[in-house]
Design a protein around this motif. Structure first.
Motif, PDB file in Angstrom:
ATOM      1  N   GLY A  59      32.803  45.176  38.803  1.00 54.41           N
ATOM      2  CA  GLY A  59      34.214  45.468  38.618  1.00 54.41           C
ATOM      3  C   GLY A  59      35.064  44.709  39.634  1.00 54.41           C
ATOM      4  O   GLY A  59      36.146  44.193  39.314  1.00 54.41           O
ATOM      5  N   LEU A  60      34.559  44.662  40.865  1.00 48.24           N
ATOM      6  CA  LEU A  60      35.290  43.957  41.917  1.00 48.24           C
ATOM      7  C   LEU A  60      35.434  42.484  41.567  1.00 48.24           C
ATOM      8  O   LEU A  60      36.517  41.902  41.676  1.00 48.24           O
ATOM      9  CB  LEU A  60      34.535  44.130  43.240  1.00 48.24           C
ATOM     10  N   GLU A  61      34.339  41.885  41.123  1.00 55.12           N
ATOM     11  CA  GLU A  61      34.383  40.472  40.726  1.00 55.12           C
ATOM     12  C   GLU A  61      35.442  40.244  39.673  1.00 55.12           C
ATOM     13  O   GLU A  61      36.239  39.303  39.754  1.00 55.12           O
ATOM     14  CB  GLU A  61      33.016  40.052  40.164  1.00 55.12           C
ATOM     15  N   ALA A  62      35.407  41.143  38.655  1.00 55.88           N
ATOM     16  CA  ALA A  62      36.356  40.995  37.546  1.00 55.88           C
ATOM     17  C   ALA A  62      37.782  41.079  38.037  1.00 55.88           C
ATOM     18  O   ALA A  62      38.645  40.268  37.640  1.00 55.88           O
ATOM     19  CB  ALA A  62      36.086  42.077  36.496  1.00 55.88           C
ATOM     20  N   ALA A  63      38.031  42.033  38.948  1.00 51.06           N
ATOM     21  CA  ALA A  63      39.393  42.184  39.472  1.00 51.06           C
ATOM     22  C   ALA A  63      39.801  40.921  40.223  1.00 51.06           C
ATOM     23  O   ALA A  63      40.946  40.450  40.079  1.00 51.06           O
ATOM     24  CB  ALA A  63      39.461  43.409  40.388  1.00 51.06           C
ATOM     25  N   ARG A 114      43.084  35.903  40.357  1.00 50.46           N
ATOM     26  CA  ARG A 114      43.122  34.449  40.439  1.00 50.46           C
ATOM     27  C   ARG A 114      43.853  33.878  39.224  1.00 50.46           C
ATOM     28  O   ARG A 114      44.712  33.009  39.360  1.00 50.46           O
ATOM     29  CB  ARG A 114      41.705  33.894  40.499  1.00 50.46           C
ATOM     30  N   VAL A 115      43.522  34.400  38.062  1.00 48.38           N
ATOM     31  CA  VAL A 115      44.144  33.897  36.832  1.00 48.38           C
ATOM     32  C   VAL A 115      45.638  34.146  36.867  1.00 48.38           C
ATOM     33  O   VAL A 115      46.450  33.263  36.536  1.00 48.38           O
ATOM     34  CB  VAL A 115      43.504  34.574  35.593  1.00 48.38           C
ATOM     35  N   ALA A 116      46.004  35.360  37.296  1.00 50.36           N
ATOM     36  CA  ALA A 116      47.433  35.693  37.314  1.00 50.36           C
ATOM     37  C   ALA A 116      48.183  34.772  38.277  1.00 50.36           C
ATOM     38  O   ALA A 116      49.278  34.268  37.963  1.00 50.36           O
ATOM     39  CB  ALA A 116      47.604  37.161  37.714  1.00 50.36           C
ATOM     40  N   LYS A 162      44.872  46.252  41.595  1.00 51.06           N
ATOM     41  CA  LYS A 162      43.607  46.628  40.968  1.00 51.06           C
ATOM     42  C   LYS A 162      42.454  46.124  41.795  1.00 51.06           C
ATOM     43  O   LYS A 162      41.423  46.796  41.938  1.00 51.06           O
ATOM     44  CB  LYS A 162      43.556  46.047  39.560  1.00 51.06           C
ATOM     45  N   LEU A 163      42.621  44.940  42.340  1.00 48.93           N
ATOM     46  CA  LEU A 163      41.556  44.394  43.172  1.00 48.93           C
ATOM     47  C   LEU A 163      41.339  45.296  44.375  1.00 48.93           C
ATOM     48  O   LEU A 163      40.204  45.616  44.748  1.00 48.93           O
ATOM     49  CB  LEU A 163      41.930  42.971  43.612  1.00 48.93           C
ATOM     50  N   GLN A 164      42.450  45.697  44.962  1.00 49.54           N
ATOM     51  CA  GLN A 164      42.331  46.578  46.122  1.00 49.54           C
ATOM     52  C   GLN A 164      41.601  47.859  45.752  1.00 49.54           C
ATOM     53  O   GLN A 164      40.703  48.309  46.487  1.00 49.54           O
ATOM     54  CB  GLN A 164      43.735  46.926  46.643  1.00 49.54           C
ATOM     55  N   LEU A 180      34.259  50.430  45.772  1.00 41.79           N
ATOM     56  CA  LEU A 180      32.958  49.928  46.185  1.00 41.79           C
ATOM     57  C   LEU A 180      32.661  50.369  47.608  1.00 41.79           C
ATOM     58  O   LEU A 180      31.548  50.801  47.940  1.00 41.79           O
ATOM     59  CB  LEU A 180      32.940  48.402  46.070  1.00 41.79           C
ATOM     60  N   GLN A 181      33.691  50.271  48.440  1.00 44.31           N
ATOM     61  CA  GLN A 181      33.508  50.633  49.830  1.00 44.31           C
ATOM     62  C   GLN A 181      33.081  52.090  49.967  1.00 44.31           C
ATOM     63  O   GLN A 181      32.135  52.409  50.688  1.00 44.31           O
ATOM     64  CB  GLN A 181      34.834  50.406  50.584  1.00 44.31           C
TER      65      GLN A 181
END
Lengths: 343, 357
Positions: B212-216, B221-223, B253-255, B261-262
């Motif tokens: 999920g983290l990777e996807a975020a 990056r895309v945005a 979302k990335l945060q 995960l943390q």
């Protein structure tokens, strides 16, 4: 090598519709001769006129229907219709009577239904009925036989007959030689004993069996019919059945000559158009029964339907007579003058 | 044939067989076979072209001629009308095609041809009907088979589902033993315990969170890339705003993913650490101790999350962003969770204290 690729059978009997019609025409010759002898030129004029009109009418209709004219005229059926109708009409009938009857017979009673083989009713008889309903007086004005005419009066010659038929002003008066038919006489004089009727009318006095002149005509038609039987044009079932039934009915209603009897069987068999009907109308293949047993029943049923005996019992002769005539009346004199019939 | 004086030019019709039932040959190259009885070479006068047929005058001569006692006249009318039912009722197939009826017909109607054609038509229709019937039968069977397969599959699925349910039922009855009583809190706790048991293994969960983290990260990056492109192309202010907002969302979302995960790692680490210590103690400690440890870890994690979200809220309030309300709600939920977890922990410690007494 081009051989014909035909379907079996590869041979044919020497019989054709044409041939059948020609035989029928030949068989009417004795009857025509007898009628011409006794009643004068009228019959021949009728036949000639009717034939001409019939052929012309049929040709016209075939052209309208976009068919090959010669092919359809060649089967002689129009001529036969014309001949039969002409024989049924009074000898000195006016020309328009013949023309109307023939046109109606050919155009409406035959071709409107689809032509030869498709008509439900005999065209000649349909024409006859139409004329009878529309012109009753003209249809019942017959001619007195030659031998019975009063002194000094003779049947009109060819020119005179033509004049009468065409109703030219130069025509002589016809009262001197018109007369009733045997059965007409019979009908007129109900109330008298049969003997008295026979005594009171020359038509019967001079006769051998059934009315002078008429018996010869019927015998001639009988001869023609027997010849057709011999030639195999039809089987004996229908004519014999019809004549037998007629004789039977007549016998049933004949009680020896009282005032209410209906005439002897011989009278009925040999007067009027009995033989013509039996051998030429009933045997018309298109409108009669197909099987032999069917023909017996069919032939027997005709007199049973409108014998005068029956007519005397019920009051509705006219209606029944007309309706039955639509099929094939063997003896038109039975209801020649419905309004004069007793009862 | 030339031995008997055959003259092809004068021959109009060459018939193999008799005149009534023989068949006309197209040319004399056809061989003579065992059933050939005779050959007829008719001239024009003997075997002329068949004349055109005139209308049927219903004379009945055909019926009198028929050796099979059929009614050719009726058969003719029905054959013309192509009335197959009536034809069969009049025994069309009893006709031996002898040709007697056509021989005597005064109108020269080719009766036998009509009957042959009618017979052929009826036979053809019967064959087609049979084919159609068979095809329909096969189709219906095919459909039934497919339906049966479907039904079997569905039944298997049902059976599997039922089996799984039953297995869970059994498990549920096993874990129900320590927590008896029908209060709402108990039920909720049971549900939570079940969920804890049903969860995937720690490794799987971690892997999922990392994915999920990777996807975020990718999305962010895309945005950002899109925003840069828009700036380069000098797009309108609205578009720039849209792209900027998307970038912001991706960042958030990335945060969130990072935090998840943390938390997981921390709790797992604490757990594994706790387990290790428990294992080091030599398998000591009752299940109640393990649950207690888990709750402790959960409490810790929640506390950390609360701290983080408080920071976020402070930042948001300082910037005056739109997410203040959302962040406040999130914070409230976290605090509630913390309270629940603390209560649970306390209850558990009370019982364990009672047990130990």
């Amino acid at each position: 090598m081009a051989f014909i690729r035909a379907s079996s059978p590869h041979d044919h009997a020497p019989l054709s519709t044409q041939r059948v019609m020609q035989y029928v025409l030949l068989a009417t010759l004795p009857g025509v001769a007898a009628m011409s002898w006794h009643f004068g030129w009228g019959t021949l004029i009728n036949i000639a006129l009717a034939s001409a009109v019939a052929v012309a009418c049929e040709a016209a209709i075939i052209v309208i229907r976009r068919r090959p004219v010669i092919f359809y005229l060649r089967d002689y059926s129009a001529l036969v219709t014309a001949c039969l109708l002409a024989l049924a009409l009074p000898p000195l009938a006016p020309w328009w009577l013949v023309v109307i009857g023939t046109v109606f017979a050919i155009a409406i009673a035959k071709h409107l239904y689809g032509g030869l083989g498709y008509n439900p009713f005999n065209p000649a008889m349909v024409g006859y009925v139409v004329l009878l309903i529309s012109f009753p007086v003209a249809m019942t004005t017959w001619v007195t036989p030659r031998e019975l005419l009063p002194e000094g009066v003779s049947l009109p010659g060819l020119a005179e007959s033509l004049a009468i038929v065409l109703q030219l002003p130069a025509a002589p008066a016809i009262d001197s030689f018109t007369g009733a038919t045997p059965l007409d006489l019979f009908k007129h004089q109900s109330g008298q004993l049969v003997e008295q009727i026979y005594a009171g009318n020359r038509l019967f006095r001079e006769a051998n069996i059934a009315g002078y002149g008429w018996e010869w005509v019927n015998l001639a038609f009988l001869a023609g019919g027997l010849w057709l039987l011999f030639m195999g044009v039809f089987t004996w079932h229908a004519p014999v059945a019809m004549l037998a039934a007629l004789a039977l009915m007549a016998a049933l209603f004949y009680d020896g000559g009282s005032s209410v009897s209906g005439g002897s069987p011989l009278l009925h068999l040999f007067s009027g158009a009995t033989m013509l009907g039996a051998f030429f109308i009933v045997t018309d293949p298109v409108t009669s029964a197909v099987s032999r047993r069917g023909r017996l029943i069919y032939g027997a049923g005709i007199p049973g339907l409108y014998h005068p005996g029956l007519g005397q019992l019920s009051g509705r002769h006219r209606l029944r007579g007309v309706a039955d005539e639509f099929r094939r009346p063997p003896d038109r004199q039975l209801h020649a003058a419905p309004h004069l019939r007793p009862g | 044939m030339s031995a008997s004086g055959f003259d092809a030019d004068r021959c109009s019709r060459l018939v193999m067989g008799g005149p009534m039932m023989g068949f006309a040959l197209p040319d004399p190259e056809v061989p003579v076979i065992k059933t050939t009885n005779c050959l007829l070479a008719g001239g024009k006068a003997e075997m002329p072209e068949p004349p055109p047929a005139q209308p049927c005058i219903r004379c009945g001569l055909c019926s009198e001629a028929c050796p099979a006692s059929l009614l050719p006249q009726q058969l003719f009318w029905y054959a013309q009308a192509e009335d197959h039912e009536r034809l069969e009722a009049h025994s069309l197939f009893d006709c031996i095609e002898c040709g007697a009826c056509a021989y005597v017909c005064p109108s020269h109607i080719p009766l036998v041809q009509y009957y042959r054609a009618a017979k052929g038509e009826i036979t053809r229709l019967a064959r087609e009907k049979e084919k159609a019937d068979r095809a329909r039968q096969r189709y219906e069977f095919h459909k039934a088979r497919l339906e049966k397969a479907e039904a079997e599959k569905a039944a298997k699925r049902e059976a599997r589902r039922k089996a799984a349910e039953e297995a869970q039922q059994r498990k549920k009855t096993a874990t129900d033993k320590p927590a008896e009583g029908g209060s709402a809190d108990d039920i909720i706790q049971q549900a939570k315990a079940k969920a804890a048991i049903r969860k995937a293994s720690p490794e799987q969960q971690q892997a999922k969170l990392e994915r999920g983290l990777e996807a975020a990260r990718n999305r962010l990056r895309v945005a950002e890339h899109e925003l840069q492109e828009a700036r380069d192309q000098d797009a309108g202010q609205e578009q720039l705003d849209t792209f900027a907002a998307r970038v912001e969302e991706a960042r958030r979302k990335l945060q969130a993913a990072e935090e998840k995960l943390q938390d997981f790692v921390d709790s797992a680490g604490v757990n594994s650490g706790g387990d290790k210590s428990a294992g080091a103690e030599g398998g000591g400690g009752s299940p109640a101790d393990d649950t207690a440890k888990k709750l402790d870890d959960t409490i810790g994690a929640i506390e950390r999350r609360i701290a983080k979200s408080r920071d976020k809220l402070a930042t948001a309030e300082a910037e005056g962003s739109d997410h203040i309300d959302a962040l406040k709600q999130g914070l409230k939920k976290l605090e509630a969770k913390l309270a629940d977890a603390r209560a649970e922990r306390d209850a558990l410690s009370d019982t364990s204290r009672e047990d130990s007494h």
